[in-house]
Enzyme design. Structure first.
Site, mmCIF file in Angstrom:
data_model
loop_
_atom_site.group_PDB
_atom_site.id
_atom_site.type_symbol
_atom_site.label_atom_id
_atom_site.label_comp_id
_atom_site.label_asym_id
_atom_site.label_seq_id
_atom_site.Cartn_x
_atom_site.Cartn_y
_atom_site.Cartn_z
ATOM 1 N N HIS A 141 0.851 -1.191 0.000
ATOM 2 C CA HIS A 141 0.000 0.000 0.000
ATOM 3 C C HIS A 141 0.884 1.237 0.000
ATOM 4 C CE1 HIS A 141 -3.799 -2.085 0.523
ATOM 5 N NE2 HIS A 141 -3.260 -2.809 1.488
ATOM 6 N N CYS A 144 -0.638 1.755 -5.201
ATOM 7 C CA CYS A 144 -1.349 2.973 -5.574
ATOM 8 C C CYS A 144 -0.345 4.115 -5.778
ATOM 9 C CB CYS A 144 -2.365 3.347 -4.504
ATOM 10 S SG CYS A 144 -3.669 2.116 -4.265
#
EC number: 2.6.1.-
Length: 395
Positions: free
Chosen positions: A164, A206
């Protein structure tokens, strides 16, 4: 008589000098070939594969990393040249319905955990500090060889990271993070310490493209699953385990790598096209301005495969078929005809077929709540009919 003898001696001397010059030129040519080989900029490959996420809902990040691990091993990079870092052990998680396995596809046939996975850093060993120490070589003297990146100025290094992240950072285990500046400085230290020849950086997270914006060291090629401001999306939800099995970008990269063999001529431009926006939903990116070579001239196996060493020799070796050896061995292991068949690159599973086949229909089993409700109904009917005094006939 003196003149013919002198003439014969002179001819013999000239012939000897000619043979000597030919021999020396041939030897010099072989020496030049050997020197060119041993002075080449690329003689070995390494891989650093990092999953930075913990907890069961991040199952896909472990599957991402193990999928790349499986591919580089299949293409010839040995475990001794792979540093594998997994922040969580999904194979032994109590929620795993199939212990000791990690699957990357819905049909549950491609187990990327396998029987010979060598995890070098696991659980709370996966930290920003340990990752940077591995890259720069600043490890304690007691660190075992398997936990070191023993590369040199002839090493091509693949660094794959998943987890992440956000704009300019990647989280490690939800407790700390590494920034794009720290990563860029680590790569610069590697270059100054002559720890790599060329470096391929791939990140699936991301806003992944933000992680290579600050790179400034030479000979680095970088790929990311998403641009700044975009999310990197997951793929293949599995109701059996309740989570997604992989991320979209790594899924299509794995599908691409399964078509590659050690002799493949596929280049990096083909890798750039594996996951267009129509498949990934996010927009994958790449950066090549720091890389000296044209990507179309860079083979996939320059980073994902092993370097096959060549030994130059002038000796002629005669290969003869020994029928006696074949006859004796065929009695134990099979016929000679079977042994003489064409050999292909070994594959653990027909992955290309597994990826595209439809999931198997699951066997229907009544849910636990239905069974409990049925028993409750039976007991209520029994009490209604006979009363509590007949309870002893049930138990």
């Amino acid at each position: 008589m003196a003149a013919p003898c002198f003439l014969t001696l002179r001819v013999a001397t000239l012939a000897a000098l000619a043979l000597l010059s030919l021999g020396s030129s041939a030897a010099g040519h072989i020496e030049d070939q050997a020197e060119q080989f041993f002075r080449s900029g690329h003689t070995n490959n390494w891989a650093v594969l990092v999953c930075t996420s913990r907890f069961w809902f991040n199952y896909r990040h472990v599957a991402n990393t193990l999928s790349v691990y499986r591919s580089v091993k299949r293409l010839g990079i040995p475990d001794s040249h792979i540093v594998l870092m997994l922040a969580d052990d999904m194979a032994c998680n109590a929620r795993n319905p199939k212990p000791a396995t990690v699957f990357s596809h819905k049909n549950m046939e491609l187990n990327v955990y396998g029987d010979d996975v060598e995890v070098d850093y696991r659980s709370y060993e996966v930290t920003v500090e340990n990752f940077l120490r591995v890259l720069t070589g600043r490890v304690p003297p007691s660190t075992p060889r398997s936990k070191r990146l023993l590369s040199d100025d002839r090493s091509n290094i693949l660094i794959y990271m998943t987890g992440h992240g956000g704009n300019g950072f990647l989280k490690f285990q939800d407790s700390e993070e590494i920034t794009n500046i720290e990563l860029a400085d680590a790569f610069e230290q590697m270059w100054q310490k002559r720890r790599y020849n060329e470096l391929l950086f791939i990140i699936d997270t991301c806003q992944g493209a933000s992680m290579y914006e600050r790179f400034y060291s030479p000979n680095i090629m970088a790929l990311a699953s998403s641009q700044v401001g975009e999310d990197s999306l997951s793929h293949q939800p599995d109701p059996a385990i309740g989570v997604h099995l992989m991320d979209r970008y790594t899924f299509y990269v794995l599908e691409f790598l399964e078509e590659i063999n050690p002799a493949s001529q596929t280049n990096m431009n083909d890798l750039f096209q594996v996951c267009p926006k129509s498949l990934c939903v996010s927009t994958p990116g790449h950066r090549t301005d720091l890389f000296q070579r044209d990507p179309k001239n860079v083979l996939i196996t320059d980073f994902f495969g092993s370097v096959r060493k060549v030994e130059i020799t002038t000796e002629k070796i005669s290969l003869q078929w020994d029928s006696q050896v074949v006859d004796s061995s065929s009695k134990e292991d099979g016929t000679a005809e079977e042994r003489m068949g064409p050999l292909k690159y070994a594959e653990q599973l027909p992955v290309a077929q597994i990826i595209h086949q439809k999931p198997k229909p699951r066997d229907w089993h009544p849910p636990g709540g239905f069974i409990l409700g049925l028993w409750a109904l039976i007991i209520m009917v029994f009490f209604k009919t006979y009363g509590i005094k007949h309870m002893k006939f049930i138990f």
